[in-house]
Design a protein around this motif. Sequence first.
Motif, PDB file in Angstrom:
ATOM      1  N   PHE A 211      26.583   8.637   8.214  1.00 17.16           N
ATOM      2  CA  PHE A 211      26.006   9.817   8.864  1.00 17.16           C
ATOM      3  C   PHE A 211      25.979  11.012   7.909  1.00 17.16           C
ATOM      4  CE2 PHE A 211      26.800   7.429  12.776  1.00 17.16           C
ATOM      5  CZ  PHE A 211      25.608   7.685  13.446  1.00 17.16           C
ATOM      6  N   ASP A 212      26.966  11.109   7.027  1.00 18.21           N
ATOM      7  CA  ASP A 212      26.945  12.172   6.015  1.00 18.21           C
ATOM      8  C   ASP A 212      25.706  12.023   5.129  1.00 18.21           C
ATOM      9  OD1 ASP A 212      29.348  13.148   6.961  1.00 18.21           O
ATOM     10  OD2 ASP A 212      30.560  11.997   5.536  1.00 18.21           O
ATOM     11  N   LYS A 213      25.378  10.758   4.796  1.00 17.89           N
ATOM     12  CA  LYS A 213      24.197  10.497   3.974  1.00 17.89           C
ATOM     13  C   LYS A 213      22.914  10.845   4.736  1.00 17.89           C
ATOM     14  CE  LYS A 213      26.451   6.766   1.403  1.00 17.89           C
ATOM     15  NZ  LYS A 213      26.498   5.289   1.172  1.00 17.89           N
ATOM     16  N   ALA A 219      17.585  13.650   7.758  1.00 19.95           N
ATOM     17  CA  ALA A 219      17.067  12.811   8.845  1.00 19.95           C
ATOM     18  C   ALA A 219      17.004  13.598  10.149  1.00 19.95           C
ATOM     19  CB  ALA A 219      17.938  11.582   9.014  1.00 19.95           C
ATOM     20  N   LYS A 220      15.914  13.361  10.893  1.00 19.30           N
ATOM     21  CA  LYS A 220      15.759  13.999  12.196  1.00 19.30           C
ATOM     22  C   LYS A 220      15.838  12.987  13.339  1.00 19.30           C
ATOM     23  CE  LYS A 220      12.889  17.719  10.316  1.00 19.30           C
ATOM     24  NZ  LYS A 220      11.539  18.358  10.320  1.00 19.30           N
ATOM     25  N   ALA A 241      25.746   9.583  16.198  1.00 21.14           N
ATOM     26  CA  ALA A 241      24.422  10.171  16.427  1.00 21.14           C
ATOM     27  C   ALA A 241      24.526  11.387  17.340  1.00 21.14           C
ATOM     28  CB  ALA A 241      23.486   9.124  17.024  1.00 21.14           C
ATOM     29  N   ALA A 242      25.372  11.277  18.372  1.00 24.79           N
ATOM     30  CA  ALA A 242      25.552  12.402  19.291  1.00 24.79           C
ATOM     31  C   ALA A 242      26.207  13.586  18.569  1.00 24.79           C
ATOM     32  CB  ALA A 242      26.403  11.966  20.480  1.00 24.79           C
ATOM     33  N   LYS A 243      27.195  13.297  17.748  1.00 25.26           N
ATOM     34  CA  LYS A 243      27.902  14.354  17.018  1.00 25.26           C
ATOM     35  C   LYS A 243      26.958  15.123  16.094  1.00 25.26           C
ATOM     36  CE  LYS A 243      31.542  14.951  13.524  1.00 25.26           C
ATOM     37  NZ  LYS A 243      32.586  14.257  12.718  1.00 25.26           N
ATOM     38  N   HIS A 244      26.074  14.409  15.445  1.00 25.25           N
ATOM     39  CA  HIS A 244      25.155  15.033  14.500  1.00 25.25           C
ATOM     40  C   HIS A 244      23.803  15.391  15.117  1.00 25.25           C
ATOM     41  CE1 HIS A 244      27.793  14.395  11.038  1.00 25.25           C
ATOM     42  NE2 HIS A 244      28.059  13.191  11.520  1.00 25.25           N
ATOM     43  N   LYS A 245      23.732  15.227  16.435  1.00 18.73           N
ATOM     44  CA  LYS A 245      22.521  15.576  17.198  1.00 18.73           C
ATOM     45  C   LYS A 245      21.271  14.875  16.647  1.00 18.73           C
ATOM     46  CE  LYS A 245      24.370  20.061  18.631  1.00 18.73           C
ATOM     47  NZ  LYS A 245      24.795  19.509  19.937  1.00 18.73           N
TER      48      LYS A 245
END
Length: 328
Positions: A211-213, A219-220, A241-245
């Motif tokens: 997710f950091d990558k 990414a959207k 996915a939820a954490k990073h919206k």
Amino acid sequence: MSIALGRLEVLAGLLGATLLVLSPVSADTAQSVPVLGYVAARNADPRRLEEFRKGLAELGYADGKNIRLDYREAVLDNEYHGVMAELVGSKVDIILAANIAAAVAAAKATSSIPIVMLAVNDPVGAGLVKSLERPGTNVTGTTMYAPQLIGERLRILKRLVVGLDKVSMVLNGNNANNAAQFELARSESHELGIEVQALDIRKPADVDPAFDKAVAFGAKALINAVDSFVNSQRSALAAGAAKHKLPALYTDVEYVSAGGLMGLGPGHFEGYRGAARYVDRILHGENPPDLPVSGPTQFTFSASRSALKKLGLSLPTDIRARVSDWVD
């Protein structure tokens, strides 16, 4: 005299019973009930196995009566090889592979024991069969292969996410088929003006860095390749996915049940129930190389109302009408 004879008869009967218990069971007796070695991911939805059992029941089979299921499980891809070696060593009659990693490991372990796939993705691409119509190997069964859905997931996300120009795809680099799925995603995304990034995860510790990558890439939205290990991380992927919206459209409803946003894919249960027919045909003497692999005919589009609300998203009317499975 008659009493003595009676005692001798009783003793003889007891001795005969004892010898019967101590005598080894013959190979013929041991093999009178076919043994099916069932191999699945450790956190697989138990409803999948239940659907397979229902399929068997419809054909007159009951575990412990006229068949026996030897259930095994694994998590990482390399764990399946040891499991298959054990099943081959125990001389099971049929190996049931409930995911691609299990099927590949089974095919490497034996070329003689029949292998029945249960909703396995792309058996041709994985080299398990020569063609869906005529497998030509000891592998047959059902597949959930539906490559056309990769482009459809991207098109839905394009309409849902304003200004969507970059998408990350979670995949397993150990799965050769995942590379083909990524290339198809790149081909489909090009026409939509979307750039796709591969997020390679091969062990649980790879999920958070992935997710950091994705964030660094810009990414959207998020999609995933079909893979047994990736599926085993569905809860962690949904949480990330939820954490990073990141709006995500996954490959099946189980991701949505685990907290994900949306899922579009074949119904797993169809392939699991259908696999029972292959077991029946093989037990009646038919050969796996001659049994065509069955593809999916049922597809499920699922969505989470709460996840959509948290992201401030709403589905267009026509897409909302396609949702067959709402999760709160």
